[in-house]
Design an enzyme around this catalytic site. Structure first.
Site, PDB file in Angstrom:
ATOM      1  N   ASP A   1      87.157  31.034  18.665  1.00 35.63           N
ATOM      2  CA  ASP A   1      87.525  29.728  18.125  1.00 35.63           C
ATOM      3  C   ASP A   1      86.379  29.122  17.324  1.00 35.63           C
ATOM      4  O   ASP A   1      85.285  28.889  17.846  1.00 35.63           O
ATOM      5  CB  ASP A   1      87.933  28.781  19.251  1.00 35.63           C
ATOM      6  CG  ASP A   1      89.238  29.203  19.910  1.00 35.63           C
ATOM      7  OD1 ASP A   1      90.137  29.657  19.188  1.00 35.63           O
ATOM      8  OD2 ASP A   1      89.353  29.069  21.145  1.00 35.63           O
TER       9      ASP A   1
ATOM     10  N   ASP B   1      82.394  35.417  19.060  1.00 34.08           N
ATOM     11  CA  ASP B   1      83.188  34.325  19.596  1.00 34.08           C
ATOM     12  C   ASP B   1      84.483  34.278  18.777  1.00 34.08           C
ATOM     13  O   ASP B   1      84.580  34.917  17.724  1.00 34.08           O
ATOM     14  CB  ASP B   1      82.409  33.022  19.474  1.00 34.08           C
ATOM     15  CG  ASP B   1      83.229  31.801  19.794  1.00 34.08           C
ATOM     16  OD1 ASP B   1      83.815  31.752  20.896  1.00 34.08           O
ATOM     17  OD2 ASP B   1      83.288  30.890  18.941  1.00 34.08           O
TER      18      ASP B   1
END
Length: 230
Positions: A10, A8
Site C-alpha cells: 500500500d 511493501d
C-alpha cells in the site's frame, strides 16, 4: 551484492490508500454506522497498521462503542471493506504506480528474487498482483508475507523477518522498498536497508533511517540498487 527485493504494497506498489479509505467508509455505511473517515483523519489513522486494528483504534478514541462490541464488529467491518476494495481492484481501478511494473520486470530479468512484506490482507495483495501481472504473478512473487501471518504488524520487524526466513537470505543481501515511517522502522528493525519512495499518504512521514529517499517511483531503477551494492 543484493539478491532480493522486498516490497511493501500500500502506497509503494500502488497508491491504494485513498481507495482503502473509500472502502472503509462504504463498509461503515452498509453497516448502518455514521462513521466517516475524511482524508485528514485517515492520514492519522494510518499510523495504526492493519485494518481491523485501525477500526478498533478509531472505535476506542472517537466513539462510545464498548470495547467488546467493537471487537465483535471489527472483523465483520473489515471483511466487508476487503470485499469492496478487492472489487475495485478487480475492476482495474487501482493501477501500479508509474514505473513500478517496469522496475519489477527489469529486476526479474536481472535474476533478482522478489518478495512482499505488508500488513495488508492476503486477498488485497493477490487482487492487486493479479490485476497488474495476470496469472504469472506467483512466479514473479513466490514469497509473500502479509496480513495476520505474524503476531505483530509494522512497525514491528516481524513481517520482514518472515519474508527473510521464506527467502532463506540474510538481510545484508536484500533491500526493502517502502513509503512510510512504520515501514522503515519495520524493515530496519529486521536489519534491512530501505529505499523509500514517497507516496500520497506517506509524503509527510519521518523516514529517517532509510538508506535512500526518492520523490517518485520513476526514480527507482536497477542503478539505484547497484549504488547500494557499492
Amino acid at each position: 551484492m543484493i539478491s532480493a527485493i522486498i516490497f511493501d504494497v500500500d502506497g509503494t506498489l500502488a497508491e491504494t490508500e485513498e481507495v482503502h479509505r473509500q472502502a472503509f467508509n462504504l463498509a461503515f455505511e452498509q453497516a448502518g454506522l455514521d462513521w466517516r473517515w475524511d482524508e485528514a483523519l485517515y492520514r492519522q489513522l494510518l499510523q495504526v497498521t492493519g485494518g481491523k486494528e485501525r477500526i478498533l483504534h478509531f472505535a476506542a478514541t472517537h466513539t462510545d462503542l464498548p470495547r467488546a462490541d467493537a471487537e465483535r464488529l471489527a472483523p465483520q467491518l473489515h471483511a466487508t471493506k476487503t470485499a469492496i476494495y478487492t472489487g475495485y481492484v478487480d475492476d482495474g481501478a487501482i493501477p501500479l504506480r508509474p514505473g513500478i511494473a517496469e522496475f519489477i520486470e527489469a529486476a526479474d530479468r536481472a535474476g533478482l528474487r522478489l518478495a512482499i512484506a505488508t500488513t495488508t490482507s492476503m486477498p488485497n495483495v493477490t487482487s492487486l498482483l493479479t490485476s497488474a501481472f495476470g496469472a504469472r504473478w506467483p512466479a514473479l512473487f513466490p514469497v509473500i508475507a502479509a496480513g495476520d501471518m505474524v503476531p505483530r504488524k509494522k512497525p514491528a520487524p516481524d513481517i520482514y523477518q518472515l519474508a527473510l526466513q521464506q527467502l532463506g537470505l540474510p538481510p545484508e543481501q536484500c533491500v526493502a522498498i517502502e513509503d512510510s515511517r512504520n515501514g522503515v522502522l519495520s524493515a530496519t528493525g529486521a536489519g534491512l536497508r530501505v529505499i523509500v519512495v514517497r507516496s500520497l499518504y506517506g509524503s509527510e512521514d519521518d523516514v529517517s533511517g532509510a538508506t535512500q529517499v526518492l520523490a517518485s517511483p520513476a526514480e527507482l531503477t536497477l542503478h539505484t540498487l547497484e549504488r547500494l551494492s557499492c
